[in-house]
Write a protein that holds these residues in place. Structure first.
Motif, PDB file in Angstrom:
ATOM      1  N   ARG A 111      47.381  55.810  74.041  1.00  0.00           N
ATOM      2  CA  ARG A 111      47.481  54.352  74.174  1.00  0.00           C
ATOM      3  C   ARG A 111      46.754  53.637  73.027  1.00  0.00           C
ATOM      4  O   ARG A 111      47.179  52.565  72.594  1.00  0.00           O
ATOM      5  CB  ARG A 111      46.909  53.917  75.521  1.00  0.00           C
ATOM      6  CG  ARG A 111      47.803  54.236  76.699  1.00  0.00           C
ATOM      7  CD  ARG A 111      48.976  53.276  76.802  1.00  0.00           C
ATOM      8  NE  ARG A 111      48.589  52.036  77.437  1.00  0.00           N
ATOM      9  CZ  ARG A 111      49.391  50.957  77.539  1.00  0.00           C
ATOM     10  NH1 ARG A 111      50.603  50.993  77.025  1.00  0.00           N
ATOM     11  NH2 ARG A 111      48.976  49.865  78.133  1.00  0.00           N
ATOM     12  N   VAL A 112      45.657  54.221  72.554  1.00  0.00           N
ATOM     13  CA  VAL A 112      44.968  53.648  71.386  1.00  0.00           C
ATOM     14  C   VAL A 112      45.914  53.666  70.182  1.00  0.00           C
ATOM     15  O   VAL A 112      46.088  52.646  69.492  1.00  0.00           O
ATOM     16  CB  VAL A 112      43.672  54.430  71.060  1.00  0.00           C
ATOM     17  CG1 VAL A 112      43.104  53.979  69.718  1.00  0.00           C
ATOM     18  CG2 VAL A 112      42.632  54.235  72.166  1.00  0.00           C
ATOM     19  N   ALA A 113      46.543  54.823  69.927  1.00  0.00           N
ATOM     20  CA  ALA A 113      47.474  54.938  68.798  1.00  0.00           C
ATOM     21  C   ALA A 113      48.686  54.027  68.996  1.00  0.00           C
ATOM     22  O   ALA A 113      49.180  53.401  68.044  1.00  0.00           O
ATOM     23  CB  ALA A 113      47.927  56.393  68.645  1.00  0.00           C
ATOM     24  N   GLN A 114      49.154  53.921  70.251  1.00  0.00           N
ATOM     25  CA  GLN A 114      50.284  53.033  70.546  1.00  0.00           C
ATOM     26  C   GLN A 114      49.887  51.574  70.278  1.00  0.00           C
ATOM     27  O   GLN A 114      50.702  50.785  69.773  1.00  0.00           O
ATOM     28  CB  GLN A 114      50.719  53.200  72.002  1.00  0.00           C
ATOM     29  CG  GLN A 114      52.030  52.493  72.325  1.00  0.00           C
ATOM     30  CD  GLN A 114      52.312  52.462  73.820  1.00  0.00           C
ATOM     31  OE1 GLN A 114      51.392  52.365  74.633  1.00  0.00           O
ATOM     32  NE2 GLN A 114      53.579  52.548  74.188  1.00  0.00           N
ATOM     33  N   GLY A 115      48.644  51.231  70.594  1.00  0.00           N
ATOM     34  CA  GLY A 115      48.149  49.883  70.330  1.00  0.00           C
ATOM     35  C   GLY A 115      48.136  49.551  68.846  1.00  0.00           C
ATOM     36  O   GLY A 115      48.449  48.424  68.447  1.00  0.00           O
ATOM     37  N   LEU A 116      47.805  50.549  68.010  1.00  0.00           N
ATOM     38  CA  LEU A 116      47.840  50.322  66.564  1.00  0.00           C
ATOM     39  C   LEU A 116      49.272  50.051  66.094  1.00  0.00           C
ATOM     40  O   LEU A 116      49.504  49.186  65.238  1.00  0.00           O
ATOM     41  CB  LEU A 116      47.262  51.537  65.831  1.00  0.00           C
ATOM     42  CG  LEU A 116      45.772  51.831  66.085  1.00  0.00           C
ATOM     43  CD1 LEU A 116      45.365  53.116  65.386  1.00  0.00           C
ATOM     44  CD2 LEU A 116      44.909  50.670  65.618  1.00  0.00           C
TER      45      LEU A 116
END
Length: 457
Positions: A111-116
């Motif tokens: 989810r962190v990478a998706q947020g980026l």
């Protein structure tokens, strides 16, 4: 090349480009709220506690907030199309990883990478619209953009409930994969390039780190406060955020092209429009987060009924935002924004004064007022934010627009939690009164823009 950009894209290509923006932006905004509904199921499936599962939502929001301005700066440097396409690739791949996650830790990192990836899409979408539409019709493009953001923000829970009624929670993320591939194909074919970029731009890594710490700590402090965590922890986060933020702003004031666009905030029309945007999204979130509790807990409505009763808001916004985009070509944005916020305030105060056992129609017409007012405000406001910035700073303006929205939404959600803790069963009533008050403040600030010269495309 410059003439082509100033005149926008020819019609067939323009439609393909705007569809690309609509798909990418709606995915990025929806994924901020779509997982909320499934959190209990996700926590159960991954053997996680409800408190820990909150990070599935927080990780996405924090990743967007800390990277939005940096990515918009990179858009000004290297081109908005490149940043947008990279965002689509990252968002699509990480959505697949989210769906395949077998532990909470894996899902949170994904989810962190998706947020980026989502931040890359949000950071340059309005800058791209400035290239896609002819200057004289830019208001129409902003109308499309505003209705996508507003509808996606408000309809997230309804869409999530619809997906979960026929499929598992993994499909909340899997659905992004085909949509992302379609959008990437369209982006490669239709999105315009912008080669006329500022040669003075230089990416400042210390600024990017301080930006991430400042906004990350702000959102984390709001979230910690909303979840009732230790007051000492919240205060520590706020103190560190203020110290880092002080040095961050001081550094920006010395840079010729700052990451945090303080140069743009010196433009009265720009700063007034950013203030009204924060207030409007805070008011929207106060209402949209608190109303489901009232409809389900106090009135005894089911989840499906609640979703249907909330739907008139995004529907009214969907109708009004494009219409406001046309009106901006004839009416001052300050007047349209003030009128929209006053209409929204009337709807919010009317919701706060609902009778104890209202009929469905009593709720529906109030929701329509809120949505129509919100739609009438957003398109002219976004149009003003983008056009009041120099063309080579469109990325910075686009990043600030997205940051203002996320700050308003995060603050609104935290305030709902605070008001429910303070007011108990009257939490929704107090939240709606505060939302109406914020809408009135936004109307006053928007009205102040009438004294500024009108920004004509």
């Amino acid at each position: 090349m410059d003439k082509t950009l100033s005149d926008g894209l020819p019609l067939p290509q323009r439609y393909g480009a705007i569809i690309t923006i609509v798909i990418g932006l709606s995915m990025a905004v929806l994924d901020g709220a779509i997982a909320n509904v499934a959190l209990p199921t996700i926590a159960s499936d991954l053997n996680a506690s409800p408190a820990a599962s909150i990070w599935v939502v927080n990780a996405y929001q924090i990743a967007i907030v800390i990277s939005l301005l940096s990515l918009s700066f990179l858009g000004d440097m290297f081109g908005y199309r490149r940043v947008y396409k990279a965002g689509l690739v990252v968002f699509t791949l990480t959505s697949l990883v989210c769906a395949l996650s077998h532990s909470l830790e894996m899902l949170t990192l994904a989810r962190v990478a998706q947020g980026l990836g989502g931040a890359a899409l949000m950071s340059v979408n309005t800058a791209l619209i400035r290239l896609i539409y002819p200057q004289r019709h830019l208001g129409r493009g902003m109308g499309v953009n505003s209705f996508v953001v507003a509808v996606s923000s408000a309809a997230g829970p309804t869409i999530a409930a619809a997906i979960l009624s026929v499929a598992s929670w993994q499909w909340l993320f899997l659905i992004n994969v085909p949509l992302g591939i379609i959008s990437l194909i369209l982006a490669m074919r239709f999105l315009p390039a912008n080669n006329a970029r500022s040669q003075a731009s230089r990416f400042d890594l210390p600024s990017a780190v301080m930006n991430a710490l400042t906004f990350g700590l702000l959102i984390t402090a709001l979230s910690s406060f909303a979840q009732g965590q230790s007051l000492r922890l919240v205060l520590a986060e706020v103190v560190v955020m203020l110290v880092v933020g002080f040095f961050f702003v001081r550094r920006q004031l010395r840079l010729p092209v700052p990451l945090l666009p303080v140069d743009l905030l010196r433009i009265p029309l720009f700063s007034l429009s950013i203030c009204t945007s924060i207030c409007s999204f805070c008011a929207q979130m106060l209402a949209m987060v608190s109303l489901p509790f009232f409809l389900q807990s106090v009135m005894g409505r089911s989840e499906v009924e609640t979703g249907l009763l909330l739907t008139p808001w995004p529907l009214a916004t969907m109708v009004m935002a494009p219409l406001a985009g046309y009106l901006i070509e004839k009416v001052h944005a300050g007047f349209l924004g003030a009128l929209g916020m006053l209409v929204m305030a009337c709807g919010l105060f009317a919701l706060a004064l609902l009778p104890s056992s209202p009929a469905d129609w009593d709720i529906v017409w109030r929701m329509v007022l809120c949505g129509a007012g919100f739609g009438l405000f957003q398109s002219p406001n976004n149009h003003t934010i983008i056009l009041s910035a120099p063309r080579n700073r469109s990325g910075g303006a686009s990043g600030m627009l997205g940051t203002a929205r996320l700050l308003g939404q995060s603050t609104g959600a935290a305030l709902v939690a605070l008001l429910f803790n303070l007011a108990g069963e009257h939490g929704t009533h107090v939240s709606l009164l505060l939302a109406g008050t914020l809408a009135v403040v936004a109307a006053i600030v928007s009205g102040l823009r009438v004294t500024q010269p009108r920004v004509d495309a």
